[in-house]
Enzyme design. Sequence first.
Site, PDB file in Angstrom:
ATOM      1  N   HIS A  60       0.895  -0.999  -0.009  1.00  0.00           N
ATOM      2  CA  HIS A  60       0.048  -0.059   0.090  1.00  0.00           C
ATOM      3  C   HIS A  60       0.831   1.090  -0.134  1.00  0.00           C
ATOM      4  CE1 HIS A  60      -3.728  -2.264   2.093  1.00  0.00           C
ATOM      5  NE2 HIS A  60      -3.204  -3.019   0.906  1.00  0.00           N
ATOM      6  N   GLU A  62       0.709   3.789   1.893  1.00  0.00           N
ATOM      7  CA  GLU A  62       0.955   4.281   3.295  1.00  0.00           C
ATOM      8  C   GLU A  62       2.269   3.571   3.872  1.00  0.00           C
ATOM      9  OE1 GLU A  62      -3.287   4.872   2.888  1.00  0.00           O
ATOM     10  OE2 GLU A  62      -1.841   3.423   2.197  1.00  0.00           O
ATOM     11  N   CYS A  90      -5.304   1.400   6.688  1.00  0.00           N
ATOM     12  CA  CYS A  90      -5.752   0.303   7.287  1.00  0.00           C
ATOM     13  C   CYS A  90      -4.811  -0.034   8.341  1.00  0.00           C
ATOM     14  CB  CYS A  90      -5.691  -0.827   6.090  1.00  0.00           C
ATOM     15  SG  CYS A  90      -4.008  -1.446   5.399  1.00  0.00           S
ATOM     16  N   CYS A  93      -1.054  -0.193   7.332  1.00  0.00           N
ATOM     17  CA  CYS A  93      -0.489   1.210   7.200  1.00  0.00           C
ATOM     18  C   CYS A  93      -0.439   1.683   8.425  1.00  0.00           C
ATOM     19  CB  CYS A  93      -1.418   1.879   6.010  1.00  0.00           C
ATOM     20  SG  CYS A  93      -1.088   0.899   4.394  1.00  0.00           S
TER      21      CYS A  93
END
Length: 166
Positions: A60, A62, A90, A93
């Site tokens: 991801h 992040e 999430c 992250c």
Amino acid sequence: MHAFSHPDPSVAQITAALRRANAVALSALALGRHPFGALLLAPDHRTVLAEQGNIDTVQHAESTLARGAAGRHAPDFLWDCTLVTTFEPCAMCAGTAYWANIGRIVYGAGEQALLALTGDHAENPTLALPCRELFARGQKPVRVFGPVPELEAELLAPHQGFWASR
């Protein structure tokens, strides 16, 4: 170590940073990736230290950005930085930002807004765990700003039709 030496970002700085993160998300979309974008702001809340679009379901924006930042910057410096992301981070992250010692998180749209678009899509199996709840279980007072309802439609736009076409 957990005191902030710089003030929190202003509403104008948050808005500008979220729009820039959305431009990063649009770049990820142009590459055929999931349209999420993140950036790391220096303590002045203006200087962008890093930008990252989503790579795939596991990498991801992040978490990839936070891992890179942890390798380039000292933890004390990162504590006064801000991770800006188009959507609420999430658990993976948020946890990575926590371990990287990034002290502030700004997100534009909440997880529920994303879930409404993605449903149970296999490429985005959302977790119903708000980042504030995750941070509340830690030992550091990570500051969270978001969602920003005024920008939600703008941040959701790259996702309109994206998940149905995959």
